[in-house]
Design a protein around this motif. Structure first.
Motif, PDB file in Angstrom:
ATOM      1  N   TYR A 115       0.745  -0.955  -0.047  1.00 27.09           N
ATOM      2  CA  TYR A 115       0.030  -0.370   0.162  1.00 27.09           C
ATOM      3  C   TYR A 115       0.974   0.880   0.636  1.00 27.09           C
ATOM      4  O   TYR A 115       0.396   2.074  -0.551  1.00 27.09           O
ATOM      5  N   ARG A 116       1.887   1.183   0.357  1.00 24.63           N
ATOM      6  CA  ARG A 116       2.675   2.154   0.566  1.00 24.63           C
ATOM      7  C   ARG A 116       4.298   1.790   0.062  1.00 24.63           C
ATOM      8  O   ARG A 116       4.960   0.569   0.230  1.00 24.63           O
ATOM      9  N   SER A 117       4.879   2.764  -0.810  1.00 27.15           N
ATOM     10  CA  SER A 117       6.652   2.053  -1.372  1.00 27.15           C
ATOM     11  C   SER A 117       6.948   3.561  -0.896  1.00 27.15           C
ATOM     12  O   SER A 117       6.696   4.434  -1.431  1.00 27.15           O
ATOM     13  N   PRO A 118       8.335   3.610  -0.885  1.00 27.79           N
ATOM     14  CA  PRO A 118       9.161   1.584  -0.879  1.00 27.79           C
ATOM     15  C   PRO A 118       9.198   1.633   0.721  1.00 27.79           C
ATOM     16  O   PRO A 118       9.052   0.350   0.489  1.00 27.79           O
ATOM     17  N   ASP A 119       8.358   2.121   1.777  1.00 25.04           N
ATOM     18  CA  ASP A 119       8.433   1.470   2.787  1.00 25.04           C
ATOM     19  C   ASP A 119       7.150   1.171   2.899  1.00 25.04           C
ATOM     20  O   ASP A 119       6.773   2.384   2.372  1.00 25.04           O
ATOM     21  N   PRO A 120       6.780  -0.077   3.843  1.00 29.94           N
ATOM     22  CA  PRO A 120       5.038  -0.192   3.499  1.00 29.94           C
ATOM     23  C   PRO A 120       4.407   0.457   4.978  1.00 29.94           C
ATOM     24  O   PRO A 120       2.945   0.379   5.363  1.00 29.94           O
ATOM     25  N   GLY A 123       6.142   4.884   3.467  1.00 30.78           N
ATOM     26  CA  GLY A 123       6.060   5.415   2.064  1.00 30.78           C
ATOM     27  C   GLY A 123       5.009   6.320   1.895  1.00 30.78           C
ATOM     28  O   GLY A 123       4.147   6.954   2.428  1.00 30.78           O
ATOM     29  N   THR A 124       4.888   6.021   0.158  1.00 29.92           N
ATOM     30  CA  THR A 124       3.862   6.780  -0.613  1.00 29.92           C
ATOM     31  C   THR A 124       2.888   6.143  -0.881  1.00 29.92           C
ATOM     32  O   THR A 124       2.961   4.942  -0.905  1.00 29.92           O
ATOM     33  N   ARG A 125       1.586   6.230  -0.803  1.00 26.30           N
ATOM     34  CA  ARG A 125       0.743   5.953  -0.576  1.00 26.30           C
ATOM     35  C   ARG A 125       0.663   4.863  -1.805  1.00 26.30           C
ATOM     36  O   ARG A 125       0.597   6.371  -3.043  1.00 26.30           O
ATOM     37  N   ASN A 126      -0.026   4.103  -2.092  1.00 22.93           N
ATOM     38  CA  ASN A 126      -0.442   2.830  -3.482  1.00 22.93           C
ATOM     39  C   ASN A 126      -2.682   3.047  -3.057  1.00 22.93           C
ATOM     40  O   ASN A 126      -2.123   2.010  -2.964  1.00 22.93           O
ATOM     41  N   PRO A 127      -2.643   4.439  -3.293  1.00 24.40           N
ATOM     42  CA  PRO A 127      -4.351   3.801  -3.153  1.00 24.40           C
ATOM     43  C   PRO A 127      -5.177   3.054  -4.189  1.00 24.40           C
ATOM     44  O   PRO A 127      -6.652   1.992  -3.604  1.00 24.40           O
ATOM     45  N   SER A 128      -4.700   1.873  -5.376  1.00 21.15           N
ATOM     46  CA  SER A 128      -5.256   1.503  -5.390  1.00 21.15           C
ATOM     47  C   SER A 128      -4.187  -0.057  -6.252  1.00 21.15           C
ATOM     48  O   SER A 128      -2.978   0.148  -6.140  1.00 21.15           O
ATOM     49  N   TYR A 129      -5.062  -0.967  -6.403  1.00 17.25           N
ATOM     50  CA  TYR A 129      -4.057  -2.680  -6.779  1.00 17.25           C
ATOM     51  C   TYR A 129      -3.492  -1.732  -8.017  1.00 17.25           C
ATOM     52  O   TYR A 129      -2.014  -1.943  -8.225  1.00 17.25           O
ATOM     53  N   ILE A 130      -3.880  -1.132  -9.274  1.00 13.70           N
ATOM     54  CA  ILE A 130      -2.562  -0.771 -10.514  1.00 13.70           C
ATOM     55  C   ILE A 130      -1.466   0.303  -9.929  1.00 13.70           C
ATOM     56  O   ILE A 130      -0.828   0.261 -10.774  1.00 13.70           O
TER      57      ILE A 130
END
Length: 508
Positions: A115-120, A123-130
């Protein structure tokens, strides 16, 4: 021999000056370290509290996430599991379900950390699977993932239309049967349905019920996004508990009434070994459809408040949801197979006609649940298309302008013409495809096989390897790759069996 004599006062003065000199150096280094830490902390704060945190207020908890997961998972799939158990038998059936539960458990844990990158955590949010695939695997795989993901979303919507229409039709048949019996006419439509199956000529088709469900979905699709539909998921989760419990209770009561446990170790006998193999493969595809929810996991995780970290909250929600769903799946499938044996129907509730009011209530719960489940899988498609249109045409009034409509009791509705048109066309398309291919078990098997390996296994494993920087040919790398390969084989078998089933059904 000569000795150098130094006065004590001079010696201590030199030592004191040297100590002060080193203290000043240490103080300067400490100031530099503190300034670097403040810069790093400010950068992390910018990452974790960026524009998305300002625009969206996240209030989700463990229990709202559990409600979202259950409303998405316990849906059409649970109704086919008794049939799957009948194909696999008393030994292979429960083992297969527990294996799929374990695979879903591993997959969900891998995705939660993406969900967050690079640190879980910071890190920065990845609000969707894609978004997570794009950040971890690059643009090339993003296109592949996006195609598979949105095909899966649309396919799940089609399956939910078929399932809801089946349940509404069964309620209609039982009510008509009771009415005709009260008029002393010897027409038992529900018995005809039980004996002839879903294709019996004593019934009308499902088209009218699919249209009714589609009309309802056109209205509910105007809900803006995931953050405004927690109440719908809670209602859908409660409905899923109701009809799963009713199916469990009806199966258990039938077993008590029969005073025996039907079924066998090898499952339903067939005319040939080839037919048995096809049915077993199709059953694996149906089970694969029933369990995974990875394609919407990050969308659900994006609704959670922080602190605590979102990945920890989501892992707790995943464990709770998987345990609950596995319990209901095993109970419904085992008691359904024990009640009907070799006559186990493809849709569990189509095998029950008494007590009619309880069967009607269970099917009504299914319809209400799938109204929410349809939205859980459709909202990501809506969000993707509407975001693309807004970025592509930022000045277009048709795409970006909202109109406030005041309602008598409800709060003001923000109406957008592009949203209204696109979402209506989407619902109409899924309803039309469901009308063309109204094959319950076969459609579930194909969707389960297509969704299982690439989206539930392959991409989560690859993203986890990249994020954790796991070296090639290390022990952990080999375990993850072997896990992915085994799931690929199972997915291919399920896909082959389901395609054969839908071709046979269409030709018949």
């Amino acid at each position: 021999m000569y000795y150098l004599y130094i006065k004590p006062s001079t010696y201590f003065r030199r030592v004191a000056l040297r100590v002060l000199y080193y203290l000043q150096i240490f103080r300067g280094c400490l100031r530099i370290y503190r300034s670097e830490m403040e810069v790093q902390r400010s950068l992390e704060q910018e990452k974790t509290s960026g524009k998305d945190d300002v625009d969206v207020i996240r209030t989700g908890t463990v229990w709202t996430a559990v409600a979202h997961i259950i409303s998405a998972v316990i849906g059409a799939g649970v109704l086919s599991l008794a049939w799957c158990m009948a194909q696999l038998g008393w030994i292979a059936g429960p083992i297969a379900m527990l294996c799929f539960a374990f695979v879903t458990f591993i997959s969900s844990f891998l995705i939660c950390d993406c969900y967050r990158s690079p640190d879980p955590i910071t890190g920065t949010r990845n609000p969707s699977y894609i978004d997570a695939v794009r950040v971890n695997l690059g643009k090339k795989w993003t296109w592949v993932c996006g195609l598979l993901q949105y095909v899966s979303f649309c396919g799940t919507g089609i399956a939910y239309v078929i399932t809801s229409a089946t349940s509404m039709r069964l309620v209609s048949y039982i009510c008509r049967s009771r009415l005709l019996t009260s008029l002393n006419l010897e027409i038992q439509i529900s018995n005809c349905y039980h004996k002839g199956g879903e294709k019996a000529h004593c019934q009308t088709g499902m088209t009218i019920f699919m249209l009714i469900f589609g009309i309802v979905q056109i209205a509910t699709s105007q809900i803006p996004d995931f953050h405004n539909m927690a109440w719908l998921s809670v209602v859908a989760a409660l409905m899923s508990f109701c009809y799963a419990t009713i199916g469990l209770g009806l199966g258990f009561s039938n077993v008590i009434e029969n005073k025996s446990i039907k079924g066998s170790i090898v499952g339903i006998p067939t005319r040939s070994s080839a037919q048995k193999i096809w049915l077993v493969f199709q059953a694996l595809g149906d089970i694969a459809f029933a369990y995974p929810y990875s394609i919407i996991l990050l969308e659900i995780q994006d609704t959670l408040k922080s602190p605590p970290p979102e990945n920890r909250t989501m892992k707790k929600a995943s464990i709770t949801a998987i345990v609950i769903t596995t319990f209901f799946y095993l109970c419904c499938s085992c008691f359904g197979y024990a009640a009907f044996g070799n006559n186990t129907p493809g849709n569990l509730l189509t095998g029950f006609n008494e007590p009619f009011w309880l069967v009607d209530f269970a099917n009504a719960c299914i319809v209400l649940h799938l109204v929410g489940g349809y939205q859980v899988y459709s909202q990501p498609v809506f969000a993707f298309v509407e975001k693309w249109a807004t970025q592509k045409y930022p000045e277009n009034r048709f795409v970006n302008k909202f109109y406030a409509i005041k309602l008598p009791v409800l709060p003001a509705l923000q109406l957008n013409l592009f949203r209204l048109c696109f979402r209506t066309l989407y619902v109409m398309s899924t309803t039309a495809i469901a009308m063309a291919f109204p094959y319950f078990n076969q459609v579930l098997g194909i969707l389960g096989a297509l969704n299982f390996w690439p989206l539930t296994i392959y991409f989560p494993v690859e993203m986890y390897i990249v994020q954790k920087q796991i070296g090639a040919w290390s022990r952990k790398w080999l375990l993850l790759k072997g896990f992915s390969m085994i799931c690929l084989i199972v997915s291919l078998l399920g896909l082959i069996g389901s395609i054969e089933g839908i071709i046979s059904a269409k030709l018949a």
